[in-house]
Design an enzyme around this catalytic site. Structure first.
Site, PDB file in Angstrom:
ATOM      1  N   LYS A  56       0.868  -1.185   0.000  1.00 28.89           N
ATOM      2  CA  LYS A  56       0.000   0.000   0.000  1.00 28.89           C
ATOM      3  C   LYS A  56       0.903   1.234   0.000  1.00 28.89           C
ATOM      4  O   LYS A  56       1.996   1.220   0.572  1.00 28.89           O
ATOM      5  CB  LYS A  56      -0.869  -0.031   1.265  1.00 28.89           C
ATOM      6  CG  LYS A  56      -1.661   1.222   1.550  1.00 28.89           C
ATOM      7  CD  LYS A  56      -2.844   1.387   0.627  1.00 28.89           C
ATOM      8  CE  LYS A  56      -3.560   2.724   0.846  1.00 28.89           C
ATOM      9  NZ  LYS A  56      -4.464   3.067  -0.246  1.00 28.89           N
ATOM     10  N   ASN A 154       3.940   7.194  -6.112  1.00 22.88           N
ATOM     11  CA  ASN A 154       2.557   7.442  -6.518  1.00 22.88           C
ATOM     12  C   ASN A 154       2.314   8.953  -6.630  1.00 22.88           C
ATOM     13  O   ASN A 154       2.231   9.643  -5.611  1.00 22.88           O
ATOM     14  CB  ASN A 154       1.644   6.798  -5.459  1.00 22.88           C
ATOM     15  CG  ASN A 154       0.175   6.921  -5.781  1.00 22.88           C
ATOM     16  OD1 ASN A 154      -0.202   7.498  -6.801  1.00 22.88           O
ATOM     17  ND2 ASN A 154      -0.661   6.387  -4.903  1.00 22.88           N
ATOM     18  N   CYS A 157      -2.585  10.017  -6.319  1.00 25.53           N
ATOM     19  CA  CYS A 157      -3.660   9.696  -5.368  1.00 25.53           C
ATOM     20  C   CYS A 157      -4.746  10.777  -5.442  1.00 25.53           C
ATOM     21  O   CYS A 157      -4.464  11.959  -5.276  1.00 25.53           O
ATOM     22  CB  CYS A 157      -3.126   9.587  -3.947  1.00 25.53           C
ATOM     23  SG  CYS A 157      -4.502   9.296  -2.783  1.00 25.53           S
ATOM     24  N   THR A 313      -8.885  -3.826  -8.321  1.00 23.93           N
ATOM     25  CA  THR A 313     -10.249  -4.083  -7.844  1.00 23.93           C
ATOM     26  C   THR A 313     -10.582  -5.573  -7.794  1.00 23.93           C
ATOM     27  O   THR A 313     -11.208  -6.047  -6.847  1.00 23.93           O
ATOM     28  CB  THR A 313     -11.260  -3.329  -8.745  1.00 23.93           C
ATOM     29  OG1 THR A 313     -10.886  -1.945  -8.733  1.00 23.93           O
ATOM     30  CG2 THR A 313     -12.669  -3.480  -8.241  1.00 23.93           C
TER      31      THR A 313
HETATM   32  O1  RRO Z   1      -5.683   5.537  -0.309  1.00 33.40           O
HETATM   33  C1  RRO Z   1      -6.385   6.018  -1.228  1.00 33.40           C
HETATM   34  O2  RRO Z   1      -7.421   6.665  -0.998  1.00 33.40           O
HETATM   35  C2  RRO Z   1      -6.016   5.857  -2.636  1.00 33.40           C
HETATM   36  C3  RRO Z   1      -4.747   6.017  -3.130  1.00 33.40           C
HETATM   37 BR1  RRO Z   1      -3.258   6.335  -2.075  1.00 33.40          BR
HETATM   38  C4  RRO Z   1      -4.531   5.940  -4.530  1.00 33.40           C
HETATM   39  O3  RRO Z   1      -3.426   6.089  -5.058  1.00 33.40           O
HETATM   40  N1  RRO Z   1      -5.599   5.721  -5.308  1.00 33.40           N
HETATM   41  C5  RRO Z   1      -6.858   5.551  -4.818  1.00 33.40           C
HETATM   42  O4  RRO Z   1      -7.800   5.351  -5.580  1.00 33.40           O
HETATM   43  N2  RRO Z   1      -7.029   5.613  -3.466  1.00 33.40           N
END
Ligand code: RRO
Length: 423
Positions: A56, A154, A157, A313
Site C-alpha cells: 500500500k 505514486n 492519489c 479491484t
Molecule cells: O488511499 C487512497 O485513498 C487511494 C490512493 Br493512495 C490511490 O493512489 N488511489 C486511490 O484510488 N485511493
C-alpha cells in the site's frame, strides 16, 4: 489433444516478464491499494502466483485514512469507488527488514519475486525523506534479508482532501522529479549504487492527447532515473449516489467524491497504456493497471504495450486466488493463439482493417464448429444469444398455454369472460 498433453503444452508457455532489471515469475501482480496494507495481506500475495509483492502507498507516519463508509461496489460489478485517504502503517513498517522477511518467506514458487514499496508522501519533502530511509535501511541489511526491489512513487492519489493530483500539475511533477533525482543521486554517492532501488512512477489517467504529449515530454527527460511508469491510478472524483432510498452519496468522505476503478475504467486504461507506450522512451516500461479481471484483459493490455500488469479491484473482490485464475486464462489464450511467450504479444496491436475483421469472423466460426465451448467463451454475443433464446422460449410457452386454455373453455362451452373474477 488429451488433458495431460494440454497441461504439458501449457507449462511450456512463458508468462514471466522483466520490468527494467526486475525479474517477475509471472507478468501480473497486485496493485498498491486493496489488500496490501499489512504484513498478513502481503504474505497472501507472496504465497500466491502474483509476480511481485507491492505494498500500500506509504506516508511517513501511520494513518487511519478517511471516515467510513469510504468504499462502494456498484451492484452491476462494473465499477468500484474508494475514498480510502491513504490508510497505511507508515513507511518504517513496510521497509523494516522483519516485515520483508516475514512477507517474502511466504513465497512458495521456486522463482523469487520482487518486493516493491509504494510511496505517497503528503508533500515533496516526505517523499524525499522516505527515499532516504529506504536507501539507509537497505545499506544496513543483512545479506539474507529480501531486498526492496523497486520504489513505486505514486503521483496520482485522488483522495487526499484539499491536495490536487500531482500528475495533473506538470510544474509540480517537474519539481518532484528534479528533487527525487537529486536525492537518489545523494543516496547513491553516500552508500552504493545498488542500494537505491529502481524507480517507477504511478500516473493518473489522462484524457486529452495534449496531456499525453506534456507528460511524456517531461518523463523522457528523466529516462535515466525512471525504470517504468504505472498507468492508471483510479479515475479521480467520481460520484456514486443512492438515488433510490437515501438520496445521498454512497461514500461519506470527501462529500462522496471517490476514485473510480473496476471494469468501467479498463478502456481508459488501455488508451493510457497505448499513448504512453507510443510517447515514452523505449528504456521505460509501462505497467498496465485498470479494470483487469481476466486473462483476456491482461492480453489486451499487453497488445497496447504494457510490459506487465497490476490487478487492483479484482484482487480486492476475489483475493489472491485471482492471480492463479488469471494465469490459467492467459496461458490458455496464448496457447489458442499459438504463442509460446507473453512477450510475443507486447505492443502488437494492429490498425483496424476490413481484412482483419473478416478473418476474425471466419476464425470465430471455425472455432464454433471445432470447439463450441471455447468459442462461447470468446464470444461476448453468446450471453446475448442466450437471453434471446429464453425470450423466444417464454413466448412459445405463453402461446401454448393460451391455446390450451381456449381449448378447455371450448370443451366446457364457457365464454372467455368466465375467466374474469366475479364480484
Ligand atoms: O488511499 C487512497 O485513498 C487511494 C490512493 Br493512495 C490511490 O493512489 N488511489 C486511490 O484510488 N485511493
Amino acid at each position: 489433444m488429451t488433458q495431460q498433453q494440454q497441461q504439458k503444452q501449457q507449462s511450456n508457455i512463458d508468462v514471466s516478464a522483466s520490468l527494467g532489471n526486475l525479474k517477475l515469475p509471472f507478468c501480473v501482480y497486485n496493485a498498491s491499494g486493496p489488500r496490501s496494507g499489512t504484513i498478513e495481506a502481503l504474505q497472501k500475495i507472496a504465497a500466491s502466483t502474483s509476480g511481485a509483492v507491492l505494498t500500500k502507498s506509504a506516508t511517513i507516519l501511520p494513518q487511519e485514512g478517511n471516515p467510513l463508509p469510504r468504499t462502494y461496489h456498484a451492484p452491476d460489478h462494473m465499477a468500484s469507488f474508494n475514498s480510502e485517504g491513504l490508510p497505511n502503517k507508515g513507511i518504517d513498517y513496510y521497509i523494516a527488514a522483519d516485515t520483508r522477511t516475514a512477507v517474502m518467506n511466504e513465497t512458495t514458487t521456486t522463482a523469487a519475486k520482487p518486493y516493491i514499496v509504494s510511496l505517497s508522501g503528503k508533500c515533496l519533502e516526505d517523499n524525499l525523506e522516505m527515499i532516504r530511509r529506504i536507501a539507509a535501511v537497505q545499506h544496513n541489511d543483512a545479506t539474507t534479508t529480501p531486498k526492496i526491489a523497486s520504489i513505486e512513487l505514486n503521483l496520482a492519489c485522488p483522495n487526499v482532501i484539499g491536495k490536487p493530483i500531482i500528475g495533473y500539475d506538470m510544474d509540480q511533477m517537474a519539481q518532484t522529479l528534479q528533487q527525487v533525482e537529486q536525492v537518489m543521486g545523494e543516496c547513491q554517492n553516500r552508500y552504493h549504487s545498488t542500494i537505491v532501488p529502481p524507480l517507477g512512477i504511478k500516473l493518473p489517467p489522462y484524457l486529452d492527447f495534449s496531456h499525453f504529449a506534456q507528460v511524456t515530454l517531461l518523463l523522457n527527460q528523466y529516462r535515466d532515473m525512471i525504470s517504468y511508469v504505472v498507468s492508471i491510478n483510479t479515475v479521480g472524483n467520481a460520484l456514486a449516489i443512492d438515488g433510490v432510498d437515501m438520496e445521498t452519496p454512497h461514500i461519506c468522505s470527501n462529500d462522496g467524491y471517490a476514485g473510480l476503478s473496476g471494469p468501467a475504467v479498463k478502456y481508459t486504461a488501455l488508451a493510457n497504456v497505448r499513448k504512453l507506450r507510443a510517447g515514452l522512451d523505449e528504456s521505460m516500461a509501462v505497467v498496465g493497471v485498470g479494470g483487469i479481471r481476466t486473462g483476456q484483459d491482461v492480453y489486451d493490455m499487453m497488445l497496447c504495450g504494457a510490459t506487465v500488469c497490476q490487478v487492483a479491484t479484482q484482487h480486492w473482490k476475489e483475493g489472491s486466488v485471482c492471480f492463479d485464475r488469471i494465469r490459467d486464462e492467459l496461458i490458455q489464450i496464448l496457447q489458442q493463439k499459438g504463442h509460446t511467450s507473453i512477450q510475443q504479444v507486447y505492443n502488437q496491436l494492429q490498425p483496424y482493417s476490413k481484412e482483419r475483421a473478416t478473418m476474425a469472423r471466419q476464425q470465430q466460426q471455425q472455432l464454433k464448429q471445432t470447439n463450441p465451448t471455447a468459442a462461447n467463451k470468446n464470444d461476448n454475443s453468446s450471453s446475448i444469444d442466450e437471453v434471446q433464446f429464453y425470450k423466444t422460449l417464454s413466448i412459445i410457452l405463453i402461446m401454448a398455454l393460451a391455446i390450451l386454455i381456449s381449448y378447455e373453455l371450448k370443451q366446457r362451452h364457457l365464454p372467455l369472460s368466465s375467466l374474469l373474477p366475479t364480484e
